[in-house]
Write a protein that holds these residues in place. Structure first.
Motif, PDB file in Angstrom:
ATOM      1  N   ALA A  88       0.831  -1.208   0.000  1.00 32.80           N
ATOM      2  CA  ALA A  88       0.000   0.000   0.000  1.00 32.80           C
ATOM      3  C   ALA A  88       0.867   1.260   0.000  1.00 32.80           C
ATOM      4  N   ILE A  89       2.007   1.196   0.686  1.00 31.93           N
ATOM      5  CA  ILE A  89       2.941   2.341   0.657  1.00 31.93           C
ATOM      6  C   ILE A  89       3.446   2.545  -0.769  1.00 31.93           C
ATOM      7  N   ILE A  90       3.827   1.462  -1.420  1.00 29.91           N
ATOM      8  CA  ILE A  90       4.320   1.548  -2.801  1.00 29.91           C
ATOM      9  C   ILE A  90       3.251   2.161  -3.702  1.00 29.91           C
ATOM     10  N   ASP A  91       2.028   1.698  -3.546  1.00 30.10           N
ATOM     11  CA  ASP A  91       0.913   2.224  -4.327  1.00 30.10           C
ATOM     12  C   ASP A  91       0.715   3.718  -4.068  1.00 30.10           C
ATOM     13  N   ASP A  92       0.760   4.107  -2.800  1.00 26.70           N
ATOM     14  CA  ASP A  92       0.599   5.521  -2.444  1.00 26.70           C
ATOM     15  C   ASP A  92       1.749   6.363  -3.003  1.00 26.70           C
ATOM     16  N   ASN A  93       2.961   5.837  -2.947  1.00 23.02           N
ATOM     17  CA  ASN A  93       4.103   6.576  -3.509  1.00 23.02           C
ATOM     18  C   ASN A  93       3.904   6.844  -4.996  1.00 23.02           C
ATOM     19  N   ILE A 153       7.726   4.456   5.108  1.00 26.05           N
ATOM     20  CA  ILE A 153       7.118   5.671   4.551  1.00 26.05           C
ATOM     21  C   ILE A 153       8.142   6.800   4.496  1.00 26.05           C
ATOM     22  N   MET A 154       8.834   7.025   5.625  1.00 26.30           N
ATOM     23  CA  MET A 154       9.789   8.139   5.701  1.00 26.30           C
ATOM     24  C   MET A 154      10.970   7.951   4.759  1.00 26.30           C
ATOM     25  N   GLU A 155      11.539   6.748   4.757  1.00 27.01           N
ATOM     26  CA  GLU A 155      12.719   6.494   3.926  1.00 27.01           C
ATOM     27  C   GLU A 155      12.373   6.585   2.435  1.00 27.01           C
TER      28      GLU A 155
END
Length: 181
Positions: A88-93, A153-155
């Protein structure tokens, strides 16, 4: 003014503020810009949001609602929601050009004495911790995974790369394997 008009105006202001705060940040977004882009009178903005902090808190509540809705929808059909959370982080990025977490971005702009804003920020993070705790039986493991998720998320935002997400996702897979075995 009819009640529907008030709701419509409030939603319009909040929609514009949400887009601006997410894109530019809280401090870089002025009330006059929100008023101009929402095409509302200054009195209308202050009727619905007496202070910029009130607008910020409404933004954070709306952002949390939307984030949670999208996050849950993304995870709905995934067999391992903990691992899929990193996807989901990858998708959001990809969708938001590595903008990162709205709540962490807001935290960096908020002095501690703004307690109501801090409470809204903390609420989001506590709900995220609850998600991992509900998926994992071990509370210490859940907190470790939550911490790795936040770091991902931060990195990824800092380096504008998916590599940290993938690397930390592998660590989570390893932690889960060790915990199960």
């Amino acid at each position: 003014m009819k009640k529907e008009d008030k709701v419509s105006t409030r939603e319009k202001i909040l929609h514009i503020a949400t887009a601006l705060f997410h894109k530019q940040g809280y401090n870089a977004t002025g009330i006059n810009q929100v008023i101009a882009e929402a095409k509302v009178a200054k009195a209308s903005l202050y009727y619905h949001f007496p202070t910029k902090d009130d607008l910020c808190i409404a933004y954070l509540k709306e952002r949390h609602r939307k984030w949670e809705q999208d996050f849950r929808a993304f995870l709905r059909d995934k067999p391992n929601k903990v691992i899929a959370a990193f996807d989901a982080i990858i998708d959001d990025n990809l969708k938001n050009d590595f903008r990162g977490c709205s709540f962490l971005n807001m935290l960096s702009e908020t002095p501690p004495q703004k307690t109501k804003i801090f409470e809204a920020l903390q609420y989001h993070k506590l709900e995220l911790q609850k998600f991992f705790a509900s998926e994992l039986e071990d509370s210490e493991l859940a907190y470790q995974v939550y911490s790795l998720f936040e770091n991902a998320i931060m990195e990824s935002q800092l380096f504008r790369s998916q590599a940290p997400v993938l690397r930390l996702q592998k660590i989570v897979v390893s932690l889960l394997d060790k915990h199960q075995g």
